[in-house]
Structure formats: C-alpha cells, structure tokens
Design a protein around this motif. Structure first.
Motif, mmCIF file in Angstrom:
data_model
loop_
_atom_site.group_PDB
_atom_site.id
_atom_site.type_symbol
_atom_site.label_atom_id
_atom_site.label_comp_id
_atom_site.label_asym_id
_atom_site.label_seq_id
_atom_site.Cartn_x
_atom_site.Cartn_y
_atom_site.Cartn_z
ATOM 1 N N GLU A 4 30.548 27.063 33.810
ATOM 2 C CA GLU A 4 31.977 26.880 33.650
ATOM 3 C C GLU A 4 32.489 27.801 32.543
ATOM 4 O O GLU A 4 31.778 28.162 31.610
ATOM 5 C CB GLU A 4 32.291 25.417 33.301
ATOM 6 N N MET A 5 33.744 28.166 32.615
ATOM 7 C CA MET A 5 34.321 29.085 31.647
ATOM 8 C C MET A 5 35.271 28.354 30.711
ATOM 9 O O MET A 5 35.743 27.258 31.001
ATOM 10 C CB MET A 5 35.067 30.199 32.363
ATOM 11 N N LEU A 6 35.510 28.974 29.550
ATOM 12 C CA LEU A 6 36.498 28.468 28.630
ATOM 13 C C LEU A 6 37.882 28.752 29.211
ATOM 14 O O LEU A 6 38.023 29.367 30.253
ATOM 15 C CB LEU A 6 36.329 29.126 27.265
ATOM 16 N N GLU A 7 38.916 28.288 28.515
ATOM 17 C CA GLU A 7 40.268 28.533 28.982
ATOM 18 C C GLU A 7 40.483 30.033 29.173
ATOM 19 O O GLU A 7 40.263 30.839 28.282
ATOM 20 C CB GLU A 7 41.280 27.993 27.972
ATOM 21 N N LEU A 8 40.899 30.391 30.355
ATOM 22 C CA LEU A 8 40.975 31.789 30.750
ATOM 23 C C LEU A 8 42.408 32.280 30.670
ATOM 24 O O LEU A 8 43.339 31.623 31.124
ATOM 25 C CB LEU A 8 40.445 31.935 32.172
ATOM 26 N N THR A 9 42.590 33.466 30.083
ATOM 27 C CA THR A 9 43.905 34.093 30.004
ATOM 28 C C THR A 9 43.937 35.306 30.933
ATOM 29 O O THR A 9 42.881 35.821 31.328
ATOM 30 C CB THR A 9 44.203 34.559 28.569
ATOM 31 N N PRO A 10 45.117 35.801 31.277
ATOM 32 C CA PRO A 10 45.189 36.993 32.123
ATOM 33 C C PRO A 10 44.463 38.194 31.518
ATOM 34 O O PRO A 10 43.797 38.938 32.246
ATOM 35 C CB PRO A 10 46.697 37.242 32.233
ATOM 36 N N ASP A 11 44.573 38.405 30.207
ATOM 37 C CA ASP A 11 43.883 39.530 29.576
ATOM 38 C C ASP A 11 42.370 39.373 29.664
ATOM 39 O O ASP A 11 41.650 40.355 29.906
ATOM 40 C CB ASP A 11 44.303 39.664 28.110
ATOM 41 N N MET A 12 41.872 38.164 29.485
ATOM 42 C CA MET A 12 40.440 37.916 29.629
ATOM 43 C C MET A 12 39.997 38.184 31.063
ATOM 44 O O MET A 12 38.911 38.715 31.307
ATOM 45 C CB MET A 12 40.109 36.472 29.239
ATOM 46 N N LEU A 13 40.851 37.833 32.002
ATOM 47 C CA LEU A 13 40.527 38.036 33.411
ATOM 48 C C LEU A 13 40.382 39.529 33.718
ATOM 49 O O LEU A 13 39.445 39.947 34.402
ATOM 50 C CB LEU A 13 41.615 37.408 34.270
ATOM 51 N N LEU A 14 41.268 40.343 33.177
ATOM 52 C CA LEU A 14 41.175 41.788 33.387
ATOM 53 C C LEU A 14 39.915 42.361 32.756
ATOM 54 O O LEU A 14 39.270 43.252 33.332
ATOM 55 C CB LEU A 14 42.416 42.491 32.827
ATOM 56 N N ARG A 15 39.542 41.864 31.589
ATOM 57 C CA ARG A 15 38.312 42.338 30.948
ATOM 58 C C ARG A 15 37.093 41.957 31.779
ATOM 59 O O ARG A 15 36.111 42.707 31.850
ATOM 60 C CB ARG A 15 38.197 41.784 29.530
ATOM 61 N N ALA A 16 37.162 40.801 32.423
ATOM 62 C CA ALA A 16 36.055 40.382 33.287
ATOM 63 C C ALA A 16 35.927 41.312 34.488
ATOM 64 O O ALA A 16 34.819 41.741 34.846
ATOM 65 C CB ALA A 16 36.273 38.944 33.753
ATOM 66 N N TYR A 17 37.046 41.650 35.107
ATOM 67 C CA TYR A 17 37.009 42.581 36.242
ATOM 68 C C TYR A 17 36.436 43.930 35.824
ATOM 69 O O TYR A 17 35.727 44.581 36.594
ATOM 70 C CB TYR A 17 38.408 42.765 36.828
ATOM 71 N N ALA A 18 36.736 44.347 34.606
ATOM 72 C CA ALA A 18 36.275 45.648 34.124
ATOM 73 C C ALA A 18 34.760 45.714 33.963
ATOM 74 O O ALA A 18 34.185 46.800 33.934
ATOM 75 C CB ALA A 18 36.953 45.989 32.802
ATOM 76 N N ILE A 19 34.109 44.555 33.889
ATOM 77 C CA ILE A 19 32.642 44.547 33.799
ATOM 78 C C ILE A 19 32.004 44.035 35.090
ATOM 79 O O ILE A 19 30.797 43.827 35.146
ATOM 80 C CB ILE A 19 32.140 43.740 32.592
ATOM 81 N N GLY A 20 32.838 43.788 36.106
ATOM 82 C CA GLY A 20 32.299 43.483 37.419
ATOM 83 C C GLY A 20 32.152 42.027 37.784
ATOM 84 O O GLY A 20 31.456 41.707 38.751
ATOM 85 N N VAL A 21 32.805 41.122 37.070
ATOM 86 C CA VAL A 21 32.713 39.699 37.414
ATOM 87 C C VAL A 21 34.110 39.160 37.725
ATOM 88 O O VAL A 21 35.117 39.715 37.285
ATOM 89 C CB VAL A 21 32.056 38.864 36.294
ATOM 90 N N PHE A 22 34.155 38.074 38.492
ATOM 91 C CA PHE A 22 35.429 37.484 38.874
ATOM 92 C C PHE A 22 35.272 35.972 38.993
ATOM 93 O O PHE A 22 34.153 35.466 39.163
ATOM 94 C CB PHE A 22 35.931 38.084 40.193
ATOM 95 N N PRO A 23 36.372 35.219 38.910
ATOM 96 C CA PRO A 23 36.291 33.752 38.954
ATOM 97 C C PRO A 23 36.525 33.184 40.346
ATOM 98 O O PRO A 23 37.210 33.779 41.172
ATOM 99 C CB PRO A 23 37.412 33.332 38.007
ATOM 100 N N MET A 24 35.950 32.018 40.571
ATOM 101 C CA MET A 24 36.209 31.258 41.790
ATOM 102 C C MET A 24 36.190 29.776 41.447
ATOM 103 O O MET A 24 35.708 29.383 40.378
ATOM 104 C CB MET A 24 35.139 31.547 42.864
ATOM 105 N N ALA A 25 36.716 28.967 42.350
ATOM 106 C CA ALA A 25 36.623 27.517 42.237
ATOM 107 C C ALA A 25 35.799 26.998 43.406
ATOM 108 O O ALA A 25 35.711 27.643 44.450
ATOM 109 C CB ALA A 25 38.012 26.881 42.252
ATOM 110 N N GLU A 26 35.197 25.857 43.227
ATOM 111 C CA GLU A 26 34.412 25.263 44.317
ATOM 112 C C GLU A 26 35.309 24.794 45.456
ATOM 113 O O GLU A 26 34.920 24.834 46.617
ATOM 114 C CB GLU A 26 33.608 24.076 43.794
ATOM 115 N N ASP A 27 36.526 24.387 45.107
ATOM 116 C CA ASP A 27 37.412 23.802 46.112
ATOM 117 C C ASP A 27 38.848 23.876 45.620
ATOM 118 O O ASP A 27 39.084 23.993 44.405
ATOM 119 C CB ASP A 27 37.019 22.348 46.382
ATOM 120 N N ARG A 28 39.789 23.798 46.514
ATOM 121 C CA ARG A 28 41.203 23.824 46.157
ATOM 122 C C ARG A 28 41.559 22.767 45.128
ATOM 123 O O ARG A 28 42.371 23.006 44.217
ATOM 124 C CB ARG A 28 42.052 23.635 47.418
ATOM 125 N N ASP A 29 40.950 21.589 45.234
ATOM 126 C CA ASP A 29 41.296 20.483 44.345
ATOM 127 C C ASP A 29 40.406 20.399 43.111
ATOM 128 O O ASP A 29 40.591 19.506 42.275
ATOM 129 C CB ASP A 29 41.224 19.152 45.110
#
Length: 219
Positions: free
Chosen positions: A2-27
């Motif tokens: 699990e990840m800590l509270e994610l911000t848009p800037d953190m999300l872009l830094r993650a993409y820059a190193i090749g990782v991305f987030p997902m959820a197990e389910d819509r709910d």
C-alpha cells in the motif's frame, strides 16, 4: 504494498521511474504500485490498423475530440460492464488523474455519435512518453477509433513511447508487444528527454495522413 497519501506530483515522479498505481476494485479505497516484469508497449513506428477498422475511421462514423470530456471518459472507463464486471479505477484514481488533466499531464480522446459519448481513452503524458491507462466502448469500435487518433496525435507531436502497461489480445492487433522491464526503462529514459507536445486542438488531418502510411497487418 500500500502507498502513502499520493499527490499528483508524486504520481508523475512514479511514472518517470516506470511504476503506476492501481486499485483492487472500484470500491476499494486503497492503491498499490505496479511495476510489471514484462511491459506492454505499442510501437509508434510500427502501429497496425486492420483493414475494417481503417474503413471505420475513414467513414467518419464517430466525431473525435481531445481533452473535451476527460472526467466523463475516466468515469466511463471505471464503469462495470457484462464483459468487465470489475474495474481497477477507484475514486482516488479518478481524483488524481483529473488533477493531472488540469496540470496538462493527462489527456483524453473522445468518440461521439449523435452528441453522445460512446467511447474513448485516457492516459498520462510526460516528456516524449504517453502512458495509456484505460479505454471504454459503448458502441462497437469506438475505443479502437480513439486509439488510432491517439497514435496519430502522438506521432505528430513527437512522442517516442506509447506505454500500454500490459499486452492484451485487443491491443496485439495494433502491434502491441511485451519487452523486459530493463529494456522498457531504457526506452522510458530516452523518451523522457524528448520535448513532445500533445495538441488537443489539432485537426484530424494527422489521422488521415497516418492511415495512408500504415500497412495492413493482414487481418
């Protein structure tokens, strides 16, 4: 994990190193990082369009726009359907990627018919890399037509990498393939150094020119 509270800037830094987030389910409110051992990509220089789909694109059946209805597209991608009863797009993802859209780091392609949104896709842009996130169709071929227009827009804007995350039968018909994580990261690093531009106001003439150059995959 699990990840800590994610911000848009953190999300872009993650993409820059090749990782991305997902959820197990819509709910499910939680997110986790994904870093596939084998990465799906769609080669922009070797993109295939089946003959029947070329005819559909040329027919003008759908009115195609860019960045006109981002939130509607991501909500469409998050919908449960008979074919896809579960989705990995939860409310946190909708909020995060909508923020990226307002930062001009996320984009959508919309297909309309008689004024109704019937399909589309969205993804993240960073340098010369575009990370395709999800697509949906409420009418046959709508998401495929959106993808063809996306590729034309990426090629005209100088993009070098179209990341599909995972390869599916649906994407394989367009030339999608898998490459090892190490090779992907090399391509990603090269693409991030490119000053590409996603122009949502460009005309669809780029798509017509693309179709004229593409070879049929024989299907």
């Amino acid at each position: 994990m699990e990840m800590l509270e994610l911000t848009p800037d953190m999300l872009l830094r993650a993409y820059a190193i090749g990782v991305f987030p997902m959820a197990e389910d819509r709910d499910d409110p939680e997110l986790f990082w994904v870093d596939p051992r084998m990465r799906g990509i769609i080669p922009l220089d070797d993109f295939h369009v089946p003959r029947r789909l070329k005819r559909t694109v040329r027919s003008g059946r759908f009115h195609v726009t860019f960045d006109h209805a981002f939130e509607e597209v991501i909500e469409g991608c998050a919908e449960s359907t008979e074919i896809r009863p579960r989705t990995w797009i939860n409310d946190r993802i909708v909020t995060l990627y909508t923020s990226l859209f307002h930062m001009r780091n996320a984009h959508s392609v919309e297909c309309w018919r008689d004024g109704e949104l019937v399909g589309g896709l969205y993804g993240v842009s960073l340098g010369g890399a575009f990370f395709g996130e999800s697509m949906f169709s409420r009418e046959r071929d709508a998401s495929k037509v959106a993808l063809v227009h996306l590729v034309a827009r990426l090629r005209s804007g100088g993009f070098r990498l179209l990341d599909a995350q995972f390869t599916t039968d649906h994407l394989s018909q367009f030339g999608a393939c898998e490459i090892p994580r190490k090779e992907y990261r090399i391509k990603l690093a090269e693409a991030l150094n490119i000053d590409a531009h996603f122009d949502p106001d460009a005309t669809t003439e780029d798509t017509t020119a693309l179709l004229q150059r593409l070879r049929d995959p024989g299907c």
